[in-house]
Scaffold this motif. Structure first.
Motif, PDB file in Angstrom:
ATOM      1  N   THR A   1      11.756  -0.218 -20.214  1.00 36.40           N
ATOM      2  CA  THR A   1      12.667   0.299 -20.805  1.00 36.40           C
ATOM      3  C   THR A   1      13.184   1.608 -20.329  1.00 36.40           C
ATOM      4  O   THR A   1      12.518   2.363 -19.409  1.00 36.40           O
ATOM      5  CB  THR A   1      12.564   0.339 -22.451  1.00 36.40           C
ATOM      6  OG1 THR A   1      11.493   1.217 -22.558  1.00 36.40           O
ATOM      7  CG2 THR A   1      12.308  -0.923 -23.106  1.00 36.40           C
ATOM      8  N   GLU A   2      14.274   2.290 -20.846  1.00 39.44           N
ATOM      9  CA  GLU A   2      14.810   3.447 -20.134  1.00 39.44           C
ATOM     10  C   GLU A   2      13.912   4.691 -20.553  1.00 39.44           C
ATOM     11  O   GLU A   2      13.980   5.679 -19.993  1.00 39.44           O
ATOM     12  CB  GLU A   2      16.201   3.404 -20.663  1.00 39.44           C
ATOM     13  CG  GLU A   2      16.637   4.087 -21.901  1.00 39.44           C
ATOM     14  CD  GLU A   2      16.144   2.923 -23.108  1.00 39.44           C
ATOM     15  OE1 GLU A   2      15.823   3.667 -24.002  1.00 39.44           O
ATOM     16  OE2 GLU A   2      16.016   1.905 -22.763  1.00 39.44           O
ATOM     17  N   ASN A   3      13.242   4.445 -21.686  1.00 39.35           N
ATOM     18  CA  ASN A   3      12.592   5.635 -22.391  1.00 39.35           C
ATOM     19  C   ASN A   3      11.187   5.969 -21.667  1.00 39.35           C
ATOM     20  O   ASN A   3      10.738   4.897 -21.210  1.00 39.35           O
ATOM     21  CB  ASN A   3      12.221   5.428 -23.705  1.00 39.35           C
ATOM     22  CG  ASN A   3      13.457   5.623 -24.617  1.00 39.35           C
ATOM     23  OD1 ASN A   3      14.801   6.070 -24.229  1.00 39.35           O
ATOM     24  ND2 ASN A   3      13.630   4.882 -25.743  1.00 39.35           N
TER      25      ASN A   3
ATOM     26  N   SER B   1      19.549   2.282 -27.391  1.00 40.71           N
ATOM     27  CA  SER B   1      18.772   1.538 -26.350  1.00 40.71           C
ATOM     28  C   SER B   1      18.436   0.064 -26.649  1.00 40.71           C
ATOM     29  O   SER B   1      17.623  -0.228 -26.208  1.00 40.71           O
ATOM     30  CB  SER B   1      17.424   2.576 -26.248  1.00 40.71           C
ATOM     31  OG  SER B   1      16.541   2.167 -27.353  1.00 40.71           O
TER      32      SER B   1
END
Length: 154
Positions: A63-65, A92
């Motif tokens: 994921t982007e985190n 998100s």
């Protein structure tokens, strides 16, 4: 869903080397999806045939985190294909195809409020609940439309 002692039994140790805060079975498959610290990525697991009961790691859905972000909340459905709905914040939220890890949907939101839960209402509609209580609806057929806040009577 899965039930301990009926569907699986841990006799010693476990199947993951990281904490599992959420575990979801992907319907009509032999796949499980887990999330938990240290980041918001998802781990995809496969439950072996009935004669072995081994749970093995298949892949990870990044994921982007990064590290330190809240762990991803997850939901699964297999209406069209085995999909996993996941996200830790409203901006998100996305749907990923569990077997191919192909990104199917990304919610359009500028709001970065933390999520407390999310769910498929049906194969096209998503319900997202923010930590502060705001509910939002999203339609998979309209990926670029903003998330709609639902008015809830007090």
């Amino acid at each position: 869903g899965l039930c301990p002692e009926r569907d699986f039994k841990v006799e010693c140790g476990g199947f993951s080397n990281r904490p599992v805060y959420s575990l979801k079975y992907v319907p009509d498959t032999s796949l499980l999806v887990t999330s938990g610290p240290p980041d918001s990525s998802l781990q995809v697991w496969q439950v072996s045939a009935e004669d072995s009961d081994v749970i093995k790691s298949v892949s990870a859905i990044p994921t982007e985190n990064g590290t330190g972000q809240p762990w991803a909340k997850i939901a699964a459905i297999s209406a069209r294909a085995p999909w996993v709905l996941h996200g830790s914040r409203l901006n998100s939220v996305q749907i990923t195809e569990a077997e191919s890890r192909k990104n199917v949907y990304v919610a359009a939101s500028r709001n970065s409020e933390e999520l407390s839960g999310l769910a498929f209402l049906d194969c096209n509609t998503l319900l997202l609940c923010c930590a502060k209580g705001q509910l939002c609806l999203a339609d998979v057929r309209q990926p670029q439309s903003p998330l709609e806040a639902v008015s809830v009577p007090s």
